[in-house]
Every structure is written in C-alpha cells, then in structure tokens.
Scaffold this motif. Structure first.
Motif, mmCIF file in Angstrom:
data_model
loop_
_atom_site.group_PDB
_atom_site.id
_atom_site.type_symbol
_atom_site.label_atom_id
_atom_site.label_comp_id
_atom_site.label_asym_id
_atom_site.label_seq_id
_atom_site.Cartn_x
_atom_site.Cartn_y
_atom_site.Cartn_z
ATOM 1 N N GLN A 1 0.831 -1.199 0.000
ATOM 2 C CA GLN A 1 0.000 0.000 0.000
ATOM 3 C C GLN A 1 0.871 1.256 0.000
ATOM 4 O O GLN A 1 1.950 1.271 0.593
ATOM 5 C CB GLN A 1 -0.909 0.026 1.239
ATOM 6 C CG GLN A 1 -1.881 -1.131 1.346
ATOM 7 C CD GLN A 1 -3.003 -1.043 0.337
ATOM 8 O OE1 GLN A 1 -3.224 -0.006 -0.297
ATOM 9 N NE2 GLN A 1 -3.736 -2.129 0.174
ATOM 10 N N PRO A 2 0.408 2.319 -0.672
ATOM 11 C CA PRO A 2 1.134 3.601 -0.604
ATOM 12 C C PRO A 2 0.775 4.342 0.679
ATOM 13 O O PRO A 2 -0.391 4.434 1.045
ATOM 14 C CB PRO A 2 0.633 4.347 -1.839
ATOM 15 C CG PRO A 2 -0.745 3.802 -2.062
ATOM 16 C CD PRO A 2 -0.737 2.369 -1.599
ATOM 17 N N MET A 3 1.762 4.866 1.339
ATOM 18 C CA MET A 3 1.517 5.604 2.588
ATOM 19 C C MET A 3 0.981 6.990 2.271
ATOM 20 O O MET A 3 1.543 7.713 1.440
ATOM 21 C CB MET A 3 2.816 5.723 3.382
ATOM 22 C CG MET A 3 2.647 6.384 4.742
ATOM 23 S SD MET A 3 1.628 5.387 5.855
ATOM 24 C CE MET A 3 1.410 6.548 7.209
ATOM 25 N N PRO A 4 -0.137 7.401 2.878
ATOM 26 C CA PRO A 4 -0.647 8.765 2.661
ATOM 27 C C PRO A 4 0.391 9.811 3.061
ATOM 28 O O PRO A 4 1.112 9.630 4.047
ATOM 29 C CB PRO A 4 -1.878 8.827 3.575
ATOM 30 C CG PRO A 4 -2.285 7.408 3.762
ATOM 31 C CD PRO A 4 -1.022 6.608 3.740
ATOM 32 N N PRO A 5 0.483 10.901 2.335
ATOM 33 C CA PRO A 5 1.489 11.937 2.629
ATOM 34 C C PRO A 5 1.088 12.798 3.834
ATOM 35 O O PRO A 5 0.636 13.941 3.674
ATOM 36 C CB PRO A 5 1.531 12.751 1.336
ATOM 37 C CG PRO A 5 0.151 12.598 0.745
ATOM 38 C CD PRO A 5 -0.308 11.216 1.128
ATOM 39 N N LEU A 6 1.230 12.252 5.027
ATOM 40 C CA LEU A 6 0.896 13.005 6.235
ATOM 41 C C LEU A 6 1.868 14.157 6.467
ATOM 42 O O LEU A 6 1.554 15.112 7.165
ATOM 43 C CB LEU A 6 0.921 12.074 7.454
ATOM 44 C CG LEU A 6 -0.029 10.874 7.410
ATOM 45 C CD1 LEU A 6 0.149 10.021 8.645
ATOM 46 C CD2 LEU A 6 -1.467 11.346 7.293
ATOM 47 N N GLY B 1 8.328 3.117 12.800
ATOM 48 C CA GLY B 1 7.534 2.566 11.709
ATOM 49 C C GLY B 1 6.811 3.627 10.908
ATOM 50 O O GLY B 1 6.786 3.590 9.671
ATOM 51 N N LEU B 2 6.234 4.607 11.597
ATOM 52 C CA LEU B 2 5.534 5.691 10.902
ATOM 53 C C LEU B 2 6.486 6.478 10.011
ATOM 54 O O LEU B 2 6.192 6.725 8.831
ATOM 55 C CB LEU B 2 4.877 6.626 11.916
ATOM 56 C CG LEU B 2 4.364 7.960 11.359
ATOM 57 C CD1 LEU B 2 3.303 7.743 10.292
ATOM 58 C CD2 LEU B 2 3.831 8.844 12.473
ATOM 59 N N PHE B 3 7.620 6.870 10.533
ATOM 60 C CA PHE B 3 8.528 7.716 9.757
ATOM 61 C C PHE B 3 9.230 6.934 8.645
ATOM 62 O O PHE B 3 9.558 7.505 7.607
ATOM 63 C CB PHE B 3 9.533 8.401 10.678
ATOM 64 C CG PHE B 3 8.929 9.531 11.436
ATOM 65 C CD1 PHE B 3 8.588 10.707 10.798
ATOM 66 C CD2 PHE B 3 8.652 9.417 12.794
ATOM 67 C CE1 PHE B 3 7.999 11.760 11.486
ATOM 68 C CE2 PHE B 3 8.070 10.456 13.495
ATOM 69 C CZ PHE B 3 7.736 11.628 12.836
ATOM 70 N N TYR B 4 9.415 5.638 8.849
ATOM 71 C CA TYR B 4 9.940 4.822 7.751
ATOM 72 C C TYR B 4 8.935 4.797 6.603
ATOM 73 O O TYR B 4 9.305 4.942 5.434
ATOM 74 C CB TYR B 4 10.234 3.402 8.234
ATOM 75 C CG TYR B 4 10.707 2.492 7.123
ATOM 76 C CD1 TYR B 4 12.044 2.470 6.743
ATOM 77 C CD2 TYR B 4 9.806 1.672 6.438
ATOM 78 C CE1 TYR B 4 12.481 1.649 5.714
ATOM 79 C CE2 TYR B 4 10.243 0.855 5.412
ATOM 80 C CZ TYR B 4 11.571 0.845 5.056
ATOM 81 O OH TYR B 4 11.988 0.039 4.018
ATOM 82 N N ALA B 5 7.661 4.621 6.940
ATOM 83 C CA ALA B 5 6.624 4.592 5.905
ATOM 84 C C ALA B 5 6.508 5.938 5.193
ATOM 85 O O ALA B 5 6.277 5.999 3.985
ATOM 86 C CB ALA B 5 5.280 4.200 6.530
ATOM 87 N N LEU B 6 6.669 7.031 5.934
ATOM 88 C CA LEU B 6 6.593 8.356 5.316
ATOM 89 C C LEU B 6 7.812 8.637 4.431
ATOM 90 O O LEU B 6 7.699 9.274 3.385
ATOM 91 C CB LEU B 6 6.489 9.435 6.395
ATOM 92 C CG LEU B 6 5.175 9.505 7.180
ATOM 93 C CD1 LEU B 6 5.268 10.524 8.298
ATOM 94 C CD2 LEU B 6 4.007 9.838 6.245
ATOM 95 N N GLY C 1 6.127 3.528 0.532
ATOM 96 C CA GLY C 1 5.436 2.274 0.222
ATOM 97 C C GLY C 1 5.496 1.298 1.383
ATOM 98 O O GLY C 1 6.517 1.152 2.048
ATOM 99 N N LEU C 2 4.364 0.634 1.662
ATOM 100 C CA LEU C 2 4.300 -0.367 2.720
ATOM 101 C C LEU C 2 4.208 -1.754 2.097
ATOM 102 O O LEU C 2 3.257 -2.050 1.372
ATOM 103 C CB LEU C 2 3.070 -0.124 3.604
ATOM 104 C CG LEU C 2 3.109 1.098 4.519
ATOM 105 C CD1 LEU C 2 1.753 1.301 5.164
ATOM 106 C CD2 LEU C 2 4.173 0.934 5.577
#
Length: 306
Positions: free
Chosen positions: A129-134, A215-220, A224-225
């Motif tokens: 899944q693509p990580m939303p651009p928070l 985990g959050l900042f790696y995804a950002l 891609g997850l």
C-alpha cells in the motif's frame, strides 16, 4: 564533495530511523536482559497502523491537515504500546522464571504470529500500500547542492527529543530509578516495595511506542508499505538490533550512536563501494565489534562477584 555531503545527510536521516527502533531493543534488554525478537514486528505494526489510521480519517484521498502527522503518531504509539504490553503479559510473563532459551523460542513464535496475523484480510492484508502523505517530503533547503528534506529533519529532531526524554525518564524520575533497580536485581527490587510486574510492563509499552514512531517515519520516508511478512521488515529489525549491539545493548546513548554508525557504513558503502552489498557492510561491522569489543562501543563488561 557534494556527493559526500549528500550521503552524510542521508546517513543521519536513516540512522535516526534505526535509532528509534534500537532504543526499544536496548530498553527492554536493559531491564530484563533478554532480546525481544518480536520488536521488529511491532515496528511493522506501527507502520501499518499509521496507514490504517490515516486511511480511516480519509487523508489518503483528500490530503492531510497540519495536525495529521502528530495525531497519527500519537495514536500509532498508543496502539503499539498496548500491543507491547499484551505481548509481555501473555507471552513473556509466564516464562519469567523459565530458561532463556524458552523465552527466545517464544519471542520467535510471537514474531511469526504477528507476521501471519498481519496478512489476514481483516487486519492489514497481503497487498502493498502507498503511505498517505501526512508530512510533505519536500526539500527544506539546499546547501552547496545538498538537499535537506523535511522528513529527515523531523526524524532527527524527534529522535533527539525522544532520546533526551528517555534519559530524563531513566535517570531523573522515580519510575527510572525503579527500572534501574529491577534491571540490577528483581528480587531485591521487589523487597524494596517496587512492583516488578508493573515496571516491566511499562518498559515494554515504552519500547513498543518508540518502535511505532520508527515505523511511521519509515513509511513516510519510503512511501510504500510492503506486506507484514515481507523480508524487508525483518531486515530492518535486524539492523536496529545490530545498532543496539554495536552501541552497547542496554545503553541508551549507545543505541543511537550504533544506529548512526551502521547507517554511515551502509550508505557510504553503497555509494562508494557496491550498492548490492549494503546489507553486508552492516553485519561486517557487527562481527568486528563482537570480535574486538563484545560489550559494544558504549557498553561495559559486567563483572559478577561471587
């Protein structure tokens, strides 16, 4: 020179990500003297929980407001803290007096359990899944041709803040004194009126919350997850573990220093030697440290008096 400086900046950003997870490893080991190999899967849950929360708020399609990233960060840390507490209570507490091998096997079992449960359709599923651009990953500044990105600055600032907060907690609070007492001797700590179970539970919760932030900042950063059982997550957890060992597992500052060191070796090796062997460089450093300084760069040899 521009290439060198850009690699240096990238190394600091990557090392800060490793540090957030390595802090959780070293915190649990410092109190309980065992390695929680399910910690890398808590990191994975943190990344996927962040994606799930952002999608539930509708930020994946509509964009995100300024408070999106802090809110998701806090919620993901709360989710993973609860998960860490549940793991300690259900899996590790019954084995508190068991041989270390039993605990190690249980940790591996918990890791496999989390990986497979995460692949269920009603949990996270098997599709990337693509990580939303928070957080907008734009260029904050350019100095001498070197790009300094927003996400790297935020990760570095957060890592420094959490390191200072963790050191304050350990060395300046009653909870920290209790954690140090439990790490020294559980029986004596309990005789002094310390609730050992409560301290250990809180330690797992804090360590797991730190993994969620990583985990959050790696995804950002990488957007891609991959599926929860992908080998990429396992390798990330191993690198964070290597960082903790290299720095001196059980030492908070050592975990951060070890994370930065292996990130430098990985990034500079990939840039100037071979990008296909970047993972090998990390484990070469581990072998070298274990050969010449087994206690780690900041660790101290433990002498047991009898």
């Amino acid at each position: 020179m521009t290439t060198f400086l850009q690699t240096l900046v990238n190394s600091i950003g990557l090392g800060s990500l490793y540090a957030l997870t390595a802090l959780g490893y070293t915190l649990v080991y410092g109190v309980l003297r065992f390695i929680n190999f399910a910690h890398s899967d808590v990191f994975t849950v943190g990344a996927w929980a962040s994606f799930t929360l952002a999608s539930a708020f509708g930020w994946a399609a509509t964009g995100s407001p300024w408070f999106a990233m802090p809110l998701v960060l806090l919620l993901a840390m709360a989710v993973c803290a609860a998960l860490g507490i549940a793991i300690e209570f259900l899996a590790y507490r019954p084995l508190r007096k068991a041989p270390r091998l039993n605990v190690l096997i249980t940790a591996i079992g918990v890791s496999l359990f989390l990986q497979n449960v995460g692949q269920l359709k009603w949990v996270f599923g098997t599709q990337p899944q693509p990580m939303p651009p928070l957080l907008e990953d734009s260029s904050l500044a350019e100095v001498a041709g070197v790009q300094i990105r927003v996400i790297d600055v935020v990760v570095v600032v957060l890592t420094v803040f959490l390191l200072m907060l963790l050191e304050f907690l350990i060395y300046r609070t009653r909870l920290g004194r209790a954690m140090r007492a439990v790490s020294f001797d559980e029986k004596v700590a309990s005789l002094m009126g310390i609730n050992v179970n409560r301290i250990i539970t809180l330690t797992f919760g804090i360590g797991s919350a730190l993994a969620a932030a990583g985990g959050l900042f790696y995804a950002l950063k990488y957007t891609g997850l991959k599926q929860p059982a992908d080998a990429t997550w396992v390798l990330l957890g191993l690198k964070a573990f290597v960082a903790a060992v290299v720095g001196g597992i059980g030492n908070v500052r050592g975990a951060v220093a070890g994370a930065l060191l292996i990130a430098f070796v990985e990034m500079f090796g990939a840039q100037y030697l071979s990008p296909h062997m970047r993972d090998l460089y990390v484990f070469v450093i581990l072998i070298a440290v274990l050969m010449f300084k087994p206690s780690g760069l900041f660790g101290k040899a433990v002498v047991e008096k009898v």
